[in-house]
Design an enzyme around this catalytic site. Sequence first.
Site, PDB file in Angstrom:
ATOM      1  N   ARG A  37      -4.119 -35.281  29.933  1.00 21.78           N
ATOM      2  CA  ARG A  37      -4.145 -34.039  30.705  1.00 21.78           C
ATOM      3  C   ARG A  37      -5.002 -34.331  31.924  1.00 21.78           C
ATOM      4  O   ARG A  37      -6.231 -34.481  31.796  1.00 21.78           O
ATOM      5  CB  ARG A  37      -4.730 -32.915  29.847  1.00 21.78           C
ATOM      6  CG  ARG A  37      -4.738 -31.531  30.477  1.00 21.78           C
ATOM      7  CD  ARG A  37      -5.238 -30.524  29.431  1.00 21.78           C
ATOM      8  NE  ARG A  37      -5.446 -29.207  29.968  1.00 21.78           N
ATOM      9  CZ  ARG A  37      -4.531 -28.238  29.965  1.00 21.78           C
ATOM     10  NH1 ARG A  37      -3.326 -28.470  29.464  1.00 21.78           N
ATOM     11  NH2 ARG A  37      -4.823 -27.050  30.455  1.00 21.78           N
ATOM     12  N   HIS A  83       4.440 -30.024  34.020  1.00 22.61           N
ATOM     13  CA  HIS A  83       3.962 -29.627  32.689  1.00 22.61           C
ATOM     14  C   HIS A  83       5.177 -29.573  31.749  1.00 22.61           C
ATOM     15  O   HIS A  83       5.602 -28.507  31.307  1.00 22.61           O
ATOM     16  CB  HIS A  83       3.279 -28.266  32.769  1.00 22.61           C
ATOM     17  CG  HIS A  83       2.370 -27.975  31.616  1.00 22.61           C
ATOM     18  ND1 HIS A  83       2.271 -28.784  30.502  1.00 22.61           N
ATOM     19  CD2 HIS A  83       1.510 -26.935  31.392  1.00 22.61           C
ATOM     20  CE1 HIS A  83       1.393 -28.264  29.662  1.00 22.61           C
ATOM     21  NE2 HIS A  83       0.920 -27.145  30.175  1.00 22.61           N
ATOM     22  N   GLN A 142       5.168 -27.688  28.306  1.00 19.14           N
ATOM     23  CA  GLN A 142       5.255 -26.240  28.434  1.00 19.14           C
ATOM     24  C   GLN A 142       6.700 -25.795  28.649  1.00 19.14           C
ATOM     25  O   GLN A 142       7.155 -24.824  28.055  1.00 19.14           O
ATOM     26  CB  GLN A 142       4.388 -25.757  29.603  1.00 19.14           C
ATOM     27  CG  GLN A 142       4.382 -24.251  29.800  1.00 19.14           C
ATOM     28  CD  GLN A 142       3.773 -23.517  28.630  1.00 19.14           C
ATOM     29  OE1 GLN A 142       2.665 -23.837  28.214  1.00 19.14           O
ATOM     30  NE2 GLN A 142       4.477 -22.533  28.101  1.00 19.14           N
ATOM     31  N   ASP A 157       2.471 -17.371  36.469  1.00 20.33           N
ATOM     32  CA  ASP A 157       1.366 -18.254  36.117  1.00 20.33           C
ATOM     33  C   ASP A 157       0.197 -17.914  37.047  1.00 20.33           C
ATOM     34  O   ASP A 157       0.361 -17.165  38.020  1.00 20.33           O
ATOM     35  CB  ASP A 157       1.796 -19.723  36.267  1.00 20.33           C
ATOM     36  CG  ASP A 157       0.775 -20.711  35.715  1.00 20.33           C
ATOM     37  OD1 ASP A 157      -0.147 -20.280  34.999  1.00 20.33           O
ATOM     38  OD2 ASP A 157       0.882 -21.916  36.011  1.00 20.33           O
ATOM     39  N   CYS A 167       2.496 -18.842  30.715  1.00 14.61           N
ATOM     40  CA  CYS A 167       2.122 -20.035  29.957  1.00 14.61           C
ATOM     41  C   CYS A 167       0.714 -19.946  29.378  1.00 14.61           C
ATOM     42  O   CYS A 167       0.380 -20.714  28.472  1.00 14.61           O
ATOM     43  CB  CYS A 167       2.257 -21.271  30.827  1.00 14.61           C
ATOM     44  SG  CYS A 167       1.300 -21.175  32.356  1.00 14.61           S
ATOM     45  N   ARG A 175       4.608 -24.146  21.398  1.00 12.76           N
ATOM     46  CA  ARG A 175       4.061 -25.407  21.899  1.00 12.76           C
ATOM     47  C   ARG A 175       3.864 -26.397  20.748  1.00 12.76           C
ATOM     48  O   ARG A 175       4.029 -27.608  20.925  1.00 12.76           O
ATOM     49  CB  ARG A 175       2.722 -25.158  22.615  1.00 12.76           C
ATOM     50  CG  ARG A 175       2.831 -24.482  23.972  1.00 12.76           C
ATOM     51  CD  ARG A 175       3.407 -25.411  25.019  1.00 12.76           C
ATOM     52  NE  ARG A 175       2.657 -26.640  25.111  1.00 12.76           N
ATOM     53  CZ  ARG A 175       1.561 -26.790  25.846  1.00 12.76           C
ATOM     54  NH1 ARG A 175       1.105 -25.780  26.569  1.00 12.76           N
ATOM     55  NH2 ARG A 175       0.935 -27.952  25.878  1.00 12.76           N
TER      56      ARG A 175
END
Length: 314
Positions: A105, A132, A135, A222, A264, A292
């Site tokens: 990450r 991402h 996601q 987001d 998200c 997820r």
Amino acid sequence: MAKRDFLTLKEYTADEIRLLIDDAFLLKRLRQRGRFTLPYLSGLNVAMIFEKPSTRTRASFSVAVYELGGLPIPYSAQELQLSRGEPIKDVARVLSRYHHAIAARVFRHSNLEELARFSSVPVINMLSDLHHPLQALADYMTIKEKKGRIDGVKIAFVGDGRDNVFNSLAIAGVKLGAKIRVATPRAYAPDPEILGNDVYSKIEVYEDPADAVEDVDVVYTDVFVSMGQEREREERFKAFLPLYQVNSELLKKVGREDFIVMHCLPAHRGEEITDEVIEGEKSIVFDQAENRLHTTKAVLLYLLNPNWSKTKEL
């Protein structure tokens, strides 16, 4: 078997993405039946590198590795010699001698690419500034779960058109036949170099979010200020607020009753979305978060044990 990385969804075909989602549904059903542990990564371990803080990604990834029989080993950037200037290529070559996969990450996608270039084991993107993909897989699993399909579903993303979540949502959506719209200020319009011209040419870009959300199946947003963009906070708020906030007034513009609202997480309530909306009956954000776990399991198996015995589990 040649090493396969999971950095963006550009490198994956529509059939591969559908397979990952289908596998995630199977893994979810197994967990719901009490099959919390499966032996398919038994004896394997996965390094997890975190340059950025994480809730959902760290929790879902750790549990996914463990429940598949493997050992997740998290590292912060400060715990590695990266924080003292060790080259990424050296870290990649060392960690891949110990671990069966490396997940990271990171602040910069280019660092992830370098990690993958020098690693001899699969590298998985747990989030970068540009993409991402984990996601997006969970998003489309959730859309299929709630709407019964992905092909033809109309999705309006409201906010930053260069957001990493939007980039992966658009790339996967176009491959899967979803209709992608984005409502964003002109200065934050999607970047064709990041999306690729084949994706960019198939999305619809709006400046007015009221036009973008009309008659859609999904309204998605987001944060306006992601980690690493704190210096741009004031500038971004001027660009996005109040027009691009997902609130009850904007949702009235959808003009249908069967739409859903997605985020998200983490959400900055009162900024990109209101508390009323995220807690409302249209919100499915916690179903997204749960999924997820299942999509991460599917990716891990696809990269580390693609011949796992699905038929025995049915």
